[in-house]
Design a protein around this motif. Structure first.
Motif, short mmCIF file in Angstrom:
data_model
loop_
_atom_site.label_atom_id
_atom_site.label_comp_id
_atom_site.label_asym_id
_atom_site.label_seq_id
_atom_site.Cartn_x
_atom_site.Cartn_y
_atom_site.Cartn_z
N ARG A 404 -9.14 -1.53 2.60
CA ARG A 404 -7.93 -1.94 3.69
C ARG A 404 -8.81 -1.67 5.15
O ARG A 404 -8.83 -2.23 6.19
CB ARG A 404 -6.84 -1.36 3.61
CG ARG A 404 -5.86 -1.84 4.51
CD ARG A 404 -4.36 -1.49 4.43
NE ARG A 404 -3.74 -1.96 3.28
CZ ARG A 404 -3.57 -1.28 2.17
NH1 ARG A 404 -3.99 0.19 2.04
NH2 ARG A 404 -2.87 -1.83 1.15
N HIS A 467 0.60 -0.25 10.53
CA HIS A 467 0.54 -1.17 9.33
C HIS A 467 -0.08 -0.58 8.25
O HIS A 467 0.05 -0.42 6.94
CB HIS A 467 -0.08 -2.52 9.83
CG HIS A 467 -0.68 -3.32 8.28
ND1 HIS A 467 0.32 -3.87 7.68
CD2 HIS A 467 -1.58 -3.60 7.98
CE1 HIS A 467 -0.26 -4.54 6.65
NE2 HIS A 467 -1.55 -4.39 6.80
N ALA A 471 1.23 0.51 4.66
CA ALA A 471 0.80 -0.15 3.42
C ALA A 471 0.15 0.91 2.47
O ALA A 471 0.30 0.67 1.17
CB ALA A 471 -0.43 -1.02 3.89
N LYS A 498 7.18 -4.05 2.22
CA LYS A 498 5.90 -4.19 3.05
C LYS A 498 5.53 -5.66 3.75
O LYS A 498 5.22 -5.67 4.82
CB LYS A 498 4.70 -4.03 1.88
CG LYS A 498 3.22 -3.70 2.70
CD LYS A 498 2.24 -3.63 1.57
CE LYS A 498 2.00 -4.92 0.57
NZ LYS A 498 0.79 -4.67 -0.30
N ASN A 499 5.95 -6.59 2.77
CA ASN A 499 5.77 -7.97 3.44
C ASN A 499 6.81 -8.04 4.81
O ASN A 499 6.30 -8.63 5.80
CB ASN A 499 5.93 -8.89 2.57
CG ASN A 499 5.11 -9.10 1.37
OD1 ASN A 499 3.90 -8.47 1.47
ND2 ASN A 499 5.72 -9.38 0.33
N THR A 502 5.32 -6.09 7.67
CA THR A 502 4.20 -6.55 8.32
C THR A 502 4.62 -7.75 9.33
O THR A 502 4.12 -7.65 10.25
CB THR A 502 3.19 -7.03 7.13
OG1 THR A 502 3.00 -5.78 6.42
CG2 THR A 502 2.16 -7.69 7.81
N VAL A 506 4.11 -7.43 13.19
CA VAL A 506 3.42 -8.54 13.98
C VAL A 506 4.14 -9.26 15.04
O VAL A 506 3.60 -9.34 16.44
CB VAL A 506 2.81 -9.69 12.96
CG1 VAL A 506 2.11 -10.70 13.82
CG2 VAL A 506 1.67 -8.98 12.16
#
Length: 727
Positions: A404, A467, A471, A498-499, A502, A506
């Motif tokens: 990552r 993030h 993560a 997590k999704n 995120t 954003v």
């Protein structure tokens, strides 16, 4: 780097020439510098009286517009007028430089003509004194250089084949020896000038001092070039330069430094004092023209080498954006440098007092900015190329963190690289006065813009870091080798979290960053509401997917890894989002099923499972024998270590469940852990079929008896046939 030193030296060389006029400008000022005491007393008296002071201020205000209107400023002139004024000054300066050459020749003729016979004795004494000083200074320096080179060869032999620290130490010692030889020769020259080169009044001549100072500055500048290239001792060289290139550049740089240094620091000031300023200017013009000519020749000689070097860098960078810029510069670099040298010469001809120092200073600042930017970009490139390696314990706990970071860090470093390039461009523009970035950034508007950009960048950076942290935490919680093994429910919810996090990060990070740079996000929020409403009406299936998915997650009917049946498809749940479920069936086919298509879900892995075995035996078979075979088969399964730990209870033998004219059906169930029923059930069925075969328990297979026409009382054995009896 050698261009930086030459331009810096040229900037230093201009100052002594400008300083020659300082004594003349300051002379005779003592007679007029004393203030008029009576006028001062009157002014004090007026300022102390309120009425008189107010009257004086009013008179000054009335006189200010008239005085301002009398002399138009540069701002009042049009662009064409300013251009005309500048070209006129350039033409006048060039004309004055050309006239100075003719005046210098006339003055030199007068110097050696009969009109100056009265000073011939003084001239002869000056020539003898300066000649003796030159002979002693450079002769002594030559002998000292021989000794220094001998010491340098010994130092180079000691450092040959050693590490960079030893070579650096040897180079420092060599530079100290060379600097000592220069200072010692300079001291010998000063001692000789003080004892033998004095004027009739007993003072050392100014020309001797000019020569000694020029010698010191020129030789120290040449020493700086030798410190970088080290042409005589390759074992001490730290920069990756070949011996031929080191000797080549040392030779030409030393000649240019000597030409300009001794001309501007010694020859021109001496002629200014002894002959005229025109003679000094003529020598300076000749030296500058010669130096520019040498520079053009050197550029043309190295045109192909520099082009190949820049193209090689571009190829190593795989022709990225910066590589393409370097490739474009390499194809035309010689034209740019030659144009710059000619412009430098023209500017110096036009206005050597102001334009040349500005141009040299701007050049030095530009080269310095490019060098610093190149070093920073090189460090960033090396850091990205070398990669990022985490410790083993961190890699064990967070196996995906390194990948990552390797995906984020190059992007961030690329942004930093372009920021550095922009900073270099801004520094070059500031140096050449194309815009006043320093003044603008110091203003209220500049501080506000800079603060907004920095705040937006920090918000984006914080969002990226957050993030990565979230993560990594989810990854740590899902890691089965560290800590508690996560359940299927935890896997599903953590991945969904997590999704969702995120997406929210954003959106909010982008909104906050836009707000920091002055974008009004209220219309964006209102527009997002309108778009959401439009989606609600126009994409009903999408809304149904999301709503159904939310309730499915609340009811916890399935998780990742479960074996389910949904929308007519059964298999293992591989991925579960808020909108759809991904199922891989027995054949390996992946099915993406939106929740709007799911009317029911059958989960085969909740709490416990049953393997249901239904067997059919022939109508005339022994039912009790078949049931005993089923018990014996279960006992054999329980003796297997692979299956006895997953079976939770004894065999649930339900017995006879159906009777048909051809067969009877028996049922049994095996209770196992959730998802473990298939392995134990397959083994149970295999053992049961073997026991049925051993004990003569037949399955219901259609049979036909064949009777011979010749002997109706005898027949062949029973023959099993797959189809109906023939007619």
């Amino acid at each position: 780097m050698f261009l930086i030193r030459i331009l810096f030296l040229s900037l230093l060389l201009v100052f002594p020439v400008l300083a020659q006029d300082a004594p003349a400008a300051g002379g005779g000022s003592s007679a007029t510098s004393a203030p008029n005491s009576a006028a001062v007393d009157d002014l004090i008296r007026i300022l102390e009286d309120d009425t008189s002071r107010a009257a004086l201020i009013e008179q000054l205000r009335q006189a200010a517009p008239e005085s301002a209107a009398e002399a138009p400023t540069v701002q009042d002139l049009s662009i064409a007028r300013q251009l005309a004024e500048y070209t006129r000054s350039v033409a006048q300066g060039a004309s004055a430089s050309v006239r100075s050459v003719g005046q210098a020749l006339g003055n030199l003729q007068q110097l050696f003509s009969g009109s100056m016979n009265a000073d011939s004795e003084a001239l002869r004494a000056f020539a003898i004194n300066i000649g003796m000083l030159i002979l002693a200074l450079f002769g002594g320096f030559f002998l000292l250089r021989i000794a220094a080179n001998a010491i340098g060869r010994g130092i180079a032999r000691g450092a040959a084949g050693r590490g960079p620290i030893r070579r650096l130490a040897g180079l420092v010692v060599l530079l100290l020896v060379d600097a000592g030889s220069i200072i010692l020769a300079w001291g010998i020259g000063y001692g000789l000038a003080l004892n033998f080169g004095t004027t009739p009044s007993g003072e050392m001549g100014i020309n001797q001092s000019l020569l000694l100072n020029a010698f010191l500055l020129v030789e120290l500048s040449k020493l700086a070039v030798r410190a970088v290239l080290v042409p005589r001792f390759p074992a001490l060289r730290l920069v990756p330069v070949t011996d031929g290139n080191a000797a080549y550049w040392s030779f030409w740089l030393a000649r240019i430094i000597s030409l300009l240094g001794y001309t501007f620091l010694f020859v021109a000031p001496m002629l200014n004092g002894m002959v005229s300023r025109s003679a000094g200017s003529a020598v300076q013009v000749l030296a500058m023209a010669t130096a520019v000519t040498i520079g053009i020749i050197v550029v043309l000689q190295n045109k192909d080498d520099v082009r190949g070097w820049l193209q090689g860098i571009s190829e190593r960078r795989e022709h990225d954006s910066l590589g393409r810029i370097l490739n474009a510069i390499g194809s035309q670099w010689h034209v740019l440098v030659i144009a710059y040298l000619l412009a430098l010469l023209v500017v110096w001809f036009a206005n050597p007092d102001t334009a040349l120092p500005f141009m040299i200073g701007a050049t030095v600042q530009s080269v310095f900015a490019v060098v610093i930017g190149s070093l920073v970009i090189g460090f960033i490139t090396r850091f990205v190329t070398a990669g990022l390696s985490l410790p083993d314990d961190v890699r064990k706990r967070l196996p995906l963190l390194e990948g990552r970071l390797k995906s984020f860090v190059p992007g961030v470093m690329n942004v930093v690289r372009w920021v550095v390039i922009a900073a270099v461009i801004v520094a070059i523009g500031q140096a050449w006065a194309l815009f006043d970035f320093a003044g603008w950034i110091g203003s209220d508007e500049g501080l506000a813009v800079a603060g907004s950009i920095i705040s937006a960048a920090l918000i984006i950076l914080a969002a990226i870091v957050l993030h990565v942290v979230v993560a990594s935490w989810v990854e740590y919680r899902l890691n089965t080798t560290i800590g508690k093994v996560p359940t299927a429910r935890e896997k599903t919810l953590l991945n969904l979290f997590k999704n969702a996090f995120t997406i929210a990060l954003v959106v909010f990070g982008l909104m906050l960053a836009l707000a920091q740079i002055g974008v009004n996000i209220a219309p964006l929020l209102a527009g997002a509401g309108v778009v959401g409403l439009a989606i609600g009406f126009g994409a009903q299936k999408l809304v149904q997917d999301i709503i159904t998915g939310i309730f499915i997650q609340f009811e916890n009917i399935m998780n990742e890894g479960d074996v389910v049946e949904a929308a007519g498809r059964s298999g293992v749940v591989e991925r579960l989002t808020i909108r759809s479920v991904t199922i891989r069936d027995m054949t390996g086919t992946v099915h993406l099923i939106p929740f709007s298509s799911v009317d029911q879900v059958s989960n085969m892995m909740r709490g416990f499972s049953f393997y249901v075995s239904e067997v059919e035996i022939a109508y005339d078979s022994d039912i009790e024998g078949a049931k005993q075979a089923m018990r014996d088969a279960f006992a054999i399964v329980m003796e297997n270590d692979d299956y006895k730990n997953v079976i939770l209870d004894d065999l649930d033998l339900q017995g006879l469940i159906a009777i048909t004219p051809q067969s009877v059906s028996l049922r049994s169930r095996i209770k196992t852990l959730a998802g473990k029923q298939w392995g134990a059930g397959r083994y149970y069925s295999e053992v049961l079929m073997r026991l049925f075969a051993e004990r003569g328990i037949d399955t219901p297979t259609q049979k036909v008896r064949y009777v011979s026409s010749r002997d109706s009382g005898q027949s062949d054995p029973d023959l099993p046939l797959p189809g109906p009896a023939p007619a």
